[in-house]
Design an enzyme around this catalytic site. Structure first.
Site, mmCIF file in Angstrom:
data_model
loop_
_atom_site.group_PDB
_atom_site.id
_atom_site.type_symbol
_atom_site.label_atom_id
_atom_site.label_comp_id
_atom_site.label_asym_id
_atom_site.label_seq_id
_atom_site.Cartn_x
_atom_site.Cartn_y
_atom_site.Cartn_z
ATOM 1 N N ASP A 60 -3.547 -18.035 0.392
ATOM 2 C CA ASP A 60 -4.543 -18.700 -0.466
ATOM 3 C C ASP A 60 -5.293 -19.767 0.324
ATOM 4 O O ASP A 60 -6.519 -19.893 0.240
ATOM 5 C CB ASP A 60 -3.900 -19.270 -1.745
ATOM 6 C CG ASP A 60 -2.664 -20.109 -1.488
ATOM 7 O OD1 ASP A 60 -2.133 -20.106 -0.351
ATOM 8 O OD2 ASP A 60 -2.198 -20.786 -2.432
ATOM 9 N N ASP A 80 -6.717 -6.689 3.954
ATOM 10 C CA ASP A 80 -7.794 -5.996 3.239
ATOM 11 C C ASP A 80 -8.726 -7.021 2.606
ATOM 12 O O ASP A 80 -9.943 -6.962 2.737
ATOM 13 C CB ASP A 80 -7.180 -5.088 2.159
ATOM 14 C CG ASP A 80 -8.239 -4.386 1.316
ATOM 15 O OD1 ASP A 80 -9.192 -3.845 1.901
ATOM 16 O OD2 ASP A 80 -8.106 -4.387 0.076
ATOM 17 N N TYR A 137 0.821 -1.215 0.000
ATOM 18 C CA TYR A 137 0.000 0.000 0.000
ATOM 19 C C TYR A 137 0.855 1.264 0.000
ATOM 20 O O TYR A 137 0.434 2.296 -0.506
ATOM 21 C CB TYR A 137 -0.895 0.034 1.252
ATOM 22 C CG TYR A 137 -2.248 -0.592 1.069
ATOM 23 C CD1 TYR A 137 -2.378 -1.922 0.704
ATOM 24 C CD2 TYR A 137 -3.406 0.155 1.271
ATOM 25 C CE1 TYR A 137 -3.625 -2.500 0.555
ATOM 26 C CE2 TYR A 137 -4.657 -0.413 1.127
ATOM 27 C CZ TYR A 137 -4.758 -1.742 0.766
ATOM 28 O OH TYR A 137 -5.997 -2.291 0.626
ATOM 29 N N LYS A 142 2.565 -15.266 2.523
ATOM 30 C CA LYS A 142 2.757 -15.998 1.266
ATOM 31 C C LYS A 142 4.248 -16.333 1.177
ATOM 32 O O LYS A 142 4.941 -15.978 0.216
ATOM 33 C CB LYS A 142 2.270 -15.126 0.095
ATOM 34 C CG LYS A 142 2.232 -15.822 -1.244
ATOM 35 C CD LYS A 142 1.148 -16.892 -1.382
ATOM 36 C CE LYS A 142 1.286 -17.617 -2.707
ATOM 37 N NZ LYS A 142 0.394 -18.797 -2.809
ATOM 38 N N ASP A 174 -12.707 -8.518 4.046
ATOM 39 C CA ASP A 174 -13.946 -8.468 3.248
ATOM 40 C C ASP A 174 -14.556 -9.864 3.154
ATOM 41 O O ASP A 174 -15.764 -10.045 3.260
ATOM 42 C CB ASP A 174 -13.662 -7.957 1.816
ATOM 43 C CG ASP A 174 -13.926 -6.464 1.663
ATOM 44 O OD1 ASP A 174 -13.724 -5.718 2.650
ATOM 45 O OD2 ASP A 174 -14.320 -6.032 0.564
HETATM 46 C C1 IPM Z 1 -10.569 -0.787 3.540
HETATM 47 C C2 IPM Z 1 -10.740 -0.172 2.174
HETATM 48 C C3 IPM Z 1 -9.543 0.719 1.883
HETATM 49 C C4 IPM Z 1 -8.289 -0.143 1.906
HETATM 50 C C5 IPM Z 1 -9.627 1.517 0.561
HETATM 51 C C6 IPM Z 1 -10.900 2.323 0.472
HETATM 52 C C7 IPM Z 1 -8.430 2.394 0.370
HETATM 53 O O1 IPM Z 1 -10.895 -1.177 1.226
HETATM 54 O O2 IPM Z 1 -10.515 -0.017 4.522
HETATM 55 O O3 IPM Z 1 -10.492 -2.005 3.634
HETATM 56 O O4 IPM Z 1 -7.941 -0.769 0.898
HETATM 57 O O5 IPM Z 1 -7.660 -0.208 2.961
HETATM 58 MG MG MG Z 2 -11.046 -3.129 2.042
#
Ligand code: IPM
Ligand code: MG
Length: 358
Positions: free
Chosen positions: A221, A245, A138, A189, A249
């Site tokens: 993975d 990240d 990042y 990884k 999700d």
């Molecule tokens: C998160 C989001 C952010 C990230 C984006 C919006 C920059 O996806 O907070 O997970 O990738 O960290």
């Molecule tokens: Mg995110």
């Protein structure tokens, strides 16, 4: 406590408004909190030509805690990278030194059937994803695009972690695991990436100071697969910025909806930024249908981690549970036989339940 309120874009302002009502309700019961709002993301760009305007950063720096809604929207997608809303978020994380990102994924019994996975796979899940937030690909330099000798363009980013960056987040991971089920799974990884080989070495070194915590390592993975196959094998997952990240999700879907997951991003002293893990959802923005619970639960994390007020934190969490139990559902967690409500009504229900959970 001084709390900076940064609603941001899309559904951000709607969901943050409900979280602010929760803070106000606690304030009438004696919580001492001063709130001040400022624009970030696309709203920052609209107001000042910058996704993180200077006054916004100054307000956040002066505050004891920050509440953030979400950033981003199609309107801003064609801006050059420095002006993009996401940069506002990444810059504030870095400027405040928020290297610790806590993303708990808890399955409320009432929502176990709202998950895409079978009830028995997810029921009772209580997982903590600990994501390093200020390093990795990042922020690594160099990055950019260049022209190759044959005339075509090449894009590149740099994944890197220094020993000290790995060590400090590993310490946080072991300390958190110690207060939970004492199981830490470090995800990397290391079969491919040199960054991950170092990550694993340093985590193993730090582990020597925490002999009471059971450490395991998993390739990312496999971790992605195990999260949907048997998520309850995990207690705390420790991982880098990018893997965290993606896995957070994924983990949100175990809980029924990404609209349920709060997060805390902390510096070394426990100062924090609190935000739902979901995005700005431009498709439903302004319609009053977004789920405010992730943001409301982020307020609970704020009071716990930056306010030292476990009692109010637990009160908010109990109120959210009560509201789910009473059958209130926003569209994202709608279930047959339950009452589908909008953002505002969900906020109303939580505020009313708070009054009953004194
Ligand atoms: C998160 C989001 C952010 C990230 C984006 C919006 C920059 O996806 O907070 O997970 O990738 O960290
Ligand atoms: Mg995110």
């Amino acid at each position: 406590m001084k709390i900076a309120i940064l609603p941001g874009d899309g559904i951000g302002p709607e969901i943050v408004a409900e979280a602010v009502r929760v803070i106000e309700a606690l304030r009438t019961d004696g919580l001492k909190a001063e709130l001040e709002s400022a624009p970030i993301g696309g709203a920052g760009y609209d107001a000042a030509g910058d996704p993180l305007p200077d006054p916004t950063l100054k307000l956040a720096q002066a505050a004891d805690a920050v509440v953030l809604g979400a950033v981003g929207g199609p309107k801003y997608d064609t801006l050059p990278r420095p002006q993009r809303p996401e940069q506002g978020l990444l810059r504030i994380r870095q400027a405040l030194g928020l290297f610790t990102n806590l993303r708990p994924a808890i399955v409320y019994d009432e929502l176990a059937d709202a998950s895409a996975l079978k009830r028995e796979v997810v029921a009772g899940l209580d997982l903590m994803i600990l994501r390093e937030l200020t390093g990795d690909i990042y922020f690594g330099q160099p990055r950019g695009q260049r022209r190759l000798d044959d005339g075509q363009r090449e894009g590149f980013d740099t994944m890197k972690y220094s020993e000290s960056e790995i060590r400090r987040i590993a310490h946080v991971g072991f300390a958190i695991a110690r207060k939970r089920a004492k199981k830490l799974c470090s995800v990397d990884k290391a079969n491919v990436l040199d960054t991950s080989i170092l990550w694993r070495e340093v985590v193993n070194e730090v582990a020597k100071e925490y002999p009471d915590v059971a450490l395991s390592h998993m390739y990312v993975d496999n971790a992605a697969m195990q999260l949907v196959r048997a998520p309850k094998q995990f207690d705390v997952i420790l991982t880098g910025n990018m893997f965290g990240d993606i896995l957070s999700d994924e983990a949100s879907m175990l809980t029924g909806s990404i609209g349920m997951l709060p997060s805390a991003s902390l510096d070394a002293a426990g100062k924090g930024l609190y935000e739902p893990i979901h995005g700005s959802a431009p498709d439903i923005a302004g319609k009053g249908v977004a789920n405010p619970l992730a943001t409301i639960l982020s307020i609970a994390m704020l009071l716990r981690h930056s306010g030292g007020d476990e009692e109010s934190a637990a009160r908010i969490e109990a109120a959210v549970k009560a509201v789910l139990k009473a059958g209130y559902r926003t569209g994202d967690i709608a279930q047959p036989g339950m009452r589908t409500v909008g953002t505002r009504e969900m906020g109303d229900a939580v505020v009313a339940a708070l009054a009953r959970h004194r």
